[in-house]
Design a protein around this motif. Structure first.
Motif, short mmCIF file in Angstrom:
data_model
loop_
_atom_site.label_atom_id
_atom_site.label_comp_id
_atom_site.label_asym_id
_atom_site.label_seq_id
_atom_site.Cartn_x
_atom_site.Cartn_y
_atom_site.Cartn_z
N GLY A 149 3.80 -5.31 9.18
CA GLY A 149 4.25 -5.07 7.72
C GLY A 149 5.78 -4.54 8.10
N ILE A 167 2.52 -9.74 -1.34
CA ILE A 167 2.49 -9.92 0.34
C ILE A 167 1.88 -11.33 0.27
N VAL A 213 -8.04 -9.36 7.52
CA VAL A 213 -7.05 -8.58 6.92
C VAL A 213 -6.43 -7.59 7.88
N TYR A 226 -1.06 -4.47 5.70
CA TYR A 226 -0.84 -5.02 4.46
C TYR A 226 -1.57 -4.44 3.01
N LEU A 228 0.25 -2.46 -0.02
CA LEU A 228 0.48 -3.22 -1.26
C LEU A 228 0.36 -2.32 -2.45
N ARG A 251 -0.79 -8.11 -5.09
CA ARG A 251 -1.58 -9.30 -4.60
C ARG A 251 -1.15 -9.60 -3.41
N LEU A 252 -2.13 -9.76 -2.44
CA LEU A 252 -2.02 -10.12 -1.07
C LEU A 252 -2.60 -11.65 -1.06
N ILE A 296 -3.15 -14.65 1.91
CA ILE A 296 -3.52 -14.52 3.16
C ILE A 296 -4.71 -15.81 3.49
#
Length: 219
Positions: free
Chosen positions: A143, A153, A162, A166, A170, A175-176, A178
């Protein structure tokens, strides 16, 4: 070398791409507008510029590709951006998704591990007059702590799990997006931070290049 930026000859193909995205379930008007506004042909080698508005991945050199537009649009739609957010992008690549994010968010911070790709992306973004983007050469799995936390992200490579940085970077309510899975197939997944907890929602199967780095598949 990126294709020409003007591109009046690409107006028809670009409109057909928008129609394809809509047919594939992209309903967020801001995402569709961003795709319409950003010249994808400027981010691919001139040899494949004539294919820039096909809904397909294309080679960009250094063994990398620019993702299929539907995949980009789906990830962006899942981020639900309003234009006020600070966004972290992992994997600058060609810079195309970076440019889309610049249309959709207030600030974009993007990390790329390949110097040649980062240099080309920086040149193209500058040529297009995009100013709300900051770029970093480095291990994207770490990151970018300097500007954390991030409202969203988005990760452009597949992780076996994950990366903890990250989740740490956050913001509350962030919201991530991936792809998570093995090297052959992954699930595009959205993680949302609420009250210190992480909610998980699977979007659909995808195929991305591996996420390399300390918290990815290693190097």
């Amino acid at each position: 070398m990126a294709g020409t930026v003007g591109g009046a000859e690409f107006r028809g193909p670009r409109r057909r791409l928008i129609e394809t995205l809509q047919a594939n379930g992209i309903t967020d008007l801001s995402v569709l507008h961003a795709v319409d506004a950003v010249p994808r042909h400027a981010f691919v080698p001139s040899a494949v510029a004539h294919r820039a508005y096909e809904d397909s991945a294309l080679p960009i050199g250094n063994g990398q590709t620019i993702s299929q537009p539907t995949v980009h649009a789906r990830s962006l739609q899942e981020m639900r951006l309003t234009g006020r957010e600070k966004v972290l992008e992992i994997g600058t690549g060609s810079g195309y998704q970076t440019a889309l994010l610049a249309q959709l968010a207030a600030q974009v911070f993007s990390i790329e591990r390949m110097p040649a790709l980062l240099d080309r992306a920086r040149d193209t973004l500058q040529q297009l007059g995009i100013r709300n983007v900051s770029l970093l050469l480095g291990d994207g799995t770490l990151g970018w702590t300097t500007y954390a936390p991030y409202d969203a992200i988005v990760v452009g490579a597949a992780a076996p799990d994950v990366p903890q940085p990250y989740l740490d970077q956050l913001a509350e309510g962030g919201r991530l997006v991936i792809p998570v899975g093995d090297r052959e197939e992954q699930m595009l997944t959205v993680y949302t931070k609420r009250g210190g907890q992480i909610d998980k929602r699977e979007v659909g199967p995808v195929r991305f290049v591996p996420l390399l780095g300390a918290y990815g598949w290693g190097t």
